[in-house]
Scaffold this motif. Structure first.
Motif, PDB file in Angstrom:
ATOM      1  N   GLU A  57      30.100  37.797  33.886  1.00 40.16           N
ATOM      2  CA  GLU A  57      30.456  39.214  33.646  1.00 40.16           C
ATOM      3  C   GLU A  57      29.689  40.271  34.642  1.00 40.16           C
ATOM      4  O   GLU A  57      30.125  41.308  35.118  1.00 40.16           O
ATOM      5  N   VAL A  58      28.316  39.872  34.950  1.00 39.64           N
ATOM      6  CA  VAL A  58      27.326  40.736  35.893  1.00 39.64           C
ATOM      7  C   VAL A  58      28.084  40.739  37.344  1.00 39.64           C
ATOM      8  O   VAL A  58      28.256  41.754  37.886  1.00 39.64           O
ATOM      9  N   VAL A  59      28.651  39.558  37.491  1.00 37.13           N
ATOM     10  CA  VAL A  59      29.200  39.515  38.923  1.00 37.13           C
ATOM     11  C   VAL A  59      30.634  40.301  39.096  1.00 37.13           C
ATOM     12  O   VAL A  59      30.692  40.836  39.964  1.00 37.13           O
ATOM     13  N   LYS A  60      31.362  39.934  37.993  1.00 36.56           N
ATOM     14  CA  LYS A  60      32.681  40.698  37.815  1.00 36.56           C
ATOM     15  C   LYS A  60      32.178  42.260  37.921  1.00 36.56           C
ATOM     16  O   LYS A  60      33.001  43.163  38.692  1.00 36.56           O
ATOM     17  N   SER A  61      31.175  42.696  37.162  1.00 35.52           N
ATOM     18  CA  SER A  61      30.753  43.999  37.109  1.00 35.52           C
ATOM     19  C   SER A  61      30.514  44.522  38.738  1.00 35.52           C
ATOM     20  O   SER A  61      30.957  45.683  39.210  1.00 35.52           O
ATOM     21  N   ALA A  62      29.664  44.082  39.201  1.00 36.44           N
ATOM     22  CA  ALA A  62      29.201  44.299  40.627  1.00 36.44           C
ATOM     23  C   ALA A  62      30.271  44.223  41.704  1.00 36.44           C
ATOM     24  O   ALA A  62      30.124  45.147  42.411  1.00 36.44           O
ATOM     25  N   LEU A  63      31.358  43.390  41.507  1.00 31.83           N
ATOM     26  CA  LEU A  63      32.555  43.195  42.474  1.00 31.83           C
ATOM     27  C   LEU A  63      33.254  44.383  41.954  1.00 31.83           C
ATOM     28  O   LEU A  63      33.974  45.025  42.949  1.00 31.83           O
ATOM     29  N   LYS A  64      33.491  44.968  41.056  1.00 30.67           N
ATOM     30  CA  LYS A  64      34.301  45.984  40.641  1.00 30.67           C
ATOM     31  C   LYS A  64      33.795  47.164  41.397  1.00 30.67           C
ATOM     32  O   LYS A  64      34.504  47.953  41.905  1.00 30.67           O
ATOM     33  N   VAL A  65      32.427  47.407  40.897  1.00 34.41           N
ATOM     34  CA  VAL A  65      31.715  48.386  41.708  1.00 34.41           C
ATOM     35  C   VAL A  65      31.843  48.498  43.281  1.00 34.41           C
ATOM     36  O   VAL A  65      32.233  49.501  43.881  1.00 34.41           O
ATOM     37  N   LEU A  66      31.629  47.448  43.673  1.00 37.08           N
ATOM     38  CA  LEU A  66      31.677  47.200  45.246  1.00 37.08           C
ATOM     39  C   LEU A  66      33.164  47.638  45.557  1.00 37.08           C
ATOM     40  O   LEU A  66      33.428  48.059  46.689  1.00 37.08           O
ATOM     41  N   SER A  67      34.275  47.108  44.921  1.00 40.15           N
ATOM     42  CA  SER A  67      35.719  47.326  45.277  1.00 40.15           C
ATOM     43  C   SER A  67      36.065  48.938  45.305  1.00 40.15           C
ATOM     44  O   SER A  67      37.139  49.373  45.722  1.00 40.15           O
ATOM     45  N   GLY A  68      35.313  49.658  44.235  1.00 39.46           N
ATOM     46  CA  GLY A  68      35.849  51.027  44.041  1.00 39.46           C
ATOM     47  C   GLY A  68      36.841  51.241  42.985  1.00 39.46           C
ATOM     48  O   GLY A  68      37.319  52.133  42.939  1.00 39.46           O
ATOM     49  N   ASN A  69      37.263  50.041  42.554  1.00 46.23           N
ATOM     50  CA  ASN A  69      38.362  49.936  41.694  1.00 46.23           C
ATOM     51  C   ASN A  69      38.073  49.210  40.307  1.00 46.23           C
ATOM     52  O   ASN A  69      37.710  48.138  40.201  1.00 46.23           O
ATOM     53  N   ASP A  70      38.205  50.068  39.064  1.00 49.83           N
ATOM     54  CA  ASP A  70      37.753  49.365  37.884  1.00 49.83           C
ATOM     55  C   ASP A  70      39.256  48.646  37.339  1.00 49.83           C
ATOM     56  O   ASP A  70      39.187  48.580  36.161  1.00 49.83           O
ATOM     57  N   ASP A  71      40.194  48.811  37.988  1.00 47.85           N
ATOM     58  CA  ASP A  71      41.333  48.271  37.607  1.00 47.85           C
ATOM     59  C   ASP A  71      41.106  46.425  37.191  1.00 47.85           C
ATOM     60  O   ASP A  71      40.273  45.962  37.681  1.00 47.85           O
ATOM     61  N   HIS A  72      41.736  46.147  36.000  1.00 46.91           N
ATOM     62  CA  HIS A  72      41.474  44.752  35.828  1.00 46.91           C
ATOM     63  C   HIS A  72      41.930  43.760  36.910  1.00 46.91           C
ATOM     64  O   HIS A  72      41.552  42.616  36.692  1.00 46.91           O
ATOM     65  N   THR A  73      42.773  44.055  37.609  1.00 48.94           N
ATOM     66  CA  THR A  73      43.201  43.327  38.608  1.00 48.94           C
ATOM     67  C   THR A  73      42.496  43.021  39.916  1.00 48.94           C
ATOM     68  O   THR A  73      42.598  42.512  40.885  1.00 48.94           O
ATOM     69  N   ALA A  74      41.325  44.077  39.891  1.00 53.08           N
ATOM     70  CA  ALA A  74      40.441  44.176  41.139  1.00 53.08           C
ATOM     71  C   ALA A  74      39.573  42.835  41.436  1.00 53.08           C
ATOM     72  O   ALA A  74      39.420  42.742  42.488  1.00 53.08           O
ATOM     73  N   VAL A  75      39.435  42.050  40.597  1.00 54.94           N
ATOM     74  CA  VAL A  75      38.519  40.936  40.616  1.00 54.94           C
ATOM     75  C   VAL A  75      39.035  39.946  39.837  1.00 54.94           C
ATOM     76  O   VAL A  75      39.455  39.987  38.636  1.00 54.94           O
ATOM     77  N   HIS A  76      39.024  38.508  40.697  1.00 51.97           N
ATOM     78  CA  HIS A  76      39.705  37.398  40.117  1.00 51.97           C
ATOM     79  C   HIS A  76      38.482  36.282  40.469  1.00 51.97           C
ATOM     80  O   HIS A  76      38.112  36.183  41.562  1.00 51.97           O
ATOM     81  N   LEU A  77      38.026  35.983  39.197  1.00 45.87           N
ATOM     82  CA  LEU A  77      37.116  34.732  39.321  1.00 45.87           C
ATOM     83  C   LEU A  77      37.699  33.574  38.655  1.00 45.87           C
ATOM     84  O   LEU A  77      38.143  33.668  37.748  1.00 45.87           O
ATOM     85  N   GLY A  78      37.616  32.421  39.321  1.00 46.37           N
ATOM     86  CA  GLY A  78      37.994  31.040  38.946  1.00 46.37           C
ATOM     87  C   GLY A  78      37.374  29.885  39.560  1.00 46.37           C
ATOM     88  O   GLY A  78      36.852  30.255  40.587  1.00 46.37           O
ATOM     89  N   GLN A  79      37.617  28.879  38.879  1.00 46.84           N
ATOM     90  CA  GLN A  79      37.228  27.544  39.576  1.00 46.84           C
ATOM     91  C   GLN A  79      37.894  27.127  40.676  1.00 46.84           C
ATOM     92  O   GLN A  79      39.145  27.228  40.921  1.00 46.84           O
ATOM     93  N   ILE A  80      37.245  26.816  41.885  1.00 46.21           N
ATOM     94  CA  ILE A  80      37.935  26.208  42.952  1.00 46.21           C
ATOM     95  C   ILE A  80      37.819  24.793  42.887  1.00 46.21           C
ATOM     96  O   ILE A  80      37.124  24.061  42.864  1.00 46.21           O
ATOM     97  N   ASP A  81      39.211  24.372  42.923  1.00 49.11           N
ATOM     98  CA  ASP A  81      39.450  22.949  43.057  1.00 49.11           C
ATOM     99  C   ASP A  81      39.436  22.289  44.271  1.00 49.11           C
ATOM    100  O   ASP A  81      39.168  21.100  44.445  1.00 49.11           O
TER     101      ASP A  81
END
Length: 133
Positions: A57-81
């Motif tokens: 959640e900390v990383v998601k929050s930081a990335l949203k701030v970096l993006s300047g977009n608080d939209d729920h689609t601004a940041v996607h985090l997932g496992q890399i297979d």
């Protein structure tokens, strides 16, 4: 006001500071700045060190701030297979981005950059040795 440093470096510095303020400076990352769509530039990359839901959640929050977009689609985090497939996908427009940015679109946290340099130096030494034979 425009930053005097290249966009990838600016993003990396900003992300590093955002993570430090949130006690998450242990998070390692790399990313490629890519032109695209109606949003201008966006990032593709990898993040390591999210050991629990709080750090995620900390990383998601930081990335949203970096993006300047608080939209729920601004940041996607997932496992890399498929790490090689993901790296290829991230760099699919790297040459185009390099032309637009007038420099490398790739950046990473300091620890990732150090390790990348070590790998490059090892590879370079091996190539020179092979060429001498």
């Amino acid at each position: 006001k425009a930053s005097p440093q290249p966009l990838p470096s600016y993003c990396q510095d900003r992300l590093r500071k955002l993570l430090q303020r949130r006690d998450a400076s242990h998070i390692e990352n790399w990313f490629v700045v890519e032109p695209g769509g109606s949003n201008g530039m966006h990032l593709h990359g990898a993040i390591s060190g999210c050991k629990d839901e709080r750090s995620t959640e900390v990383v998601k929050s930081a990335l949203k701030v970096l993006s300047g977009n608080d939209d729920h689609t601004a940041v996607h985090l997932g496992q890399i297979d498929n790490t090689f497939g993901w790296a290829a996908y991230c760099s699919k427009h790297a040459r185009f981005a390099q032309l637009i940015l007038k420099g490398t679109p790739l950046t990473g946290s300091r620890s990732v950059q150090r390790r990348a340099r070590q790998l490059y130096d090892e590879f370079h030494r091996e190539c020179r040795t092979l060429l001498k034979t």
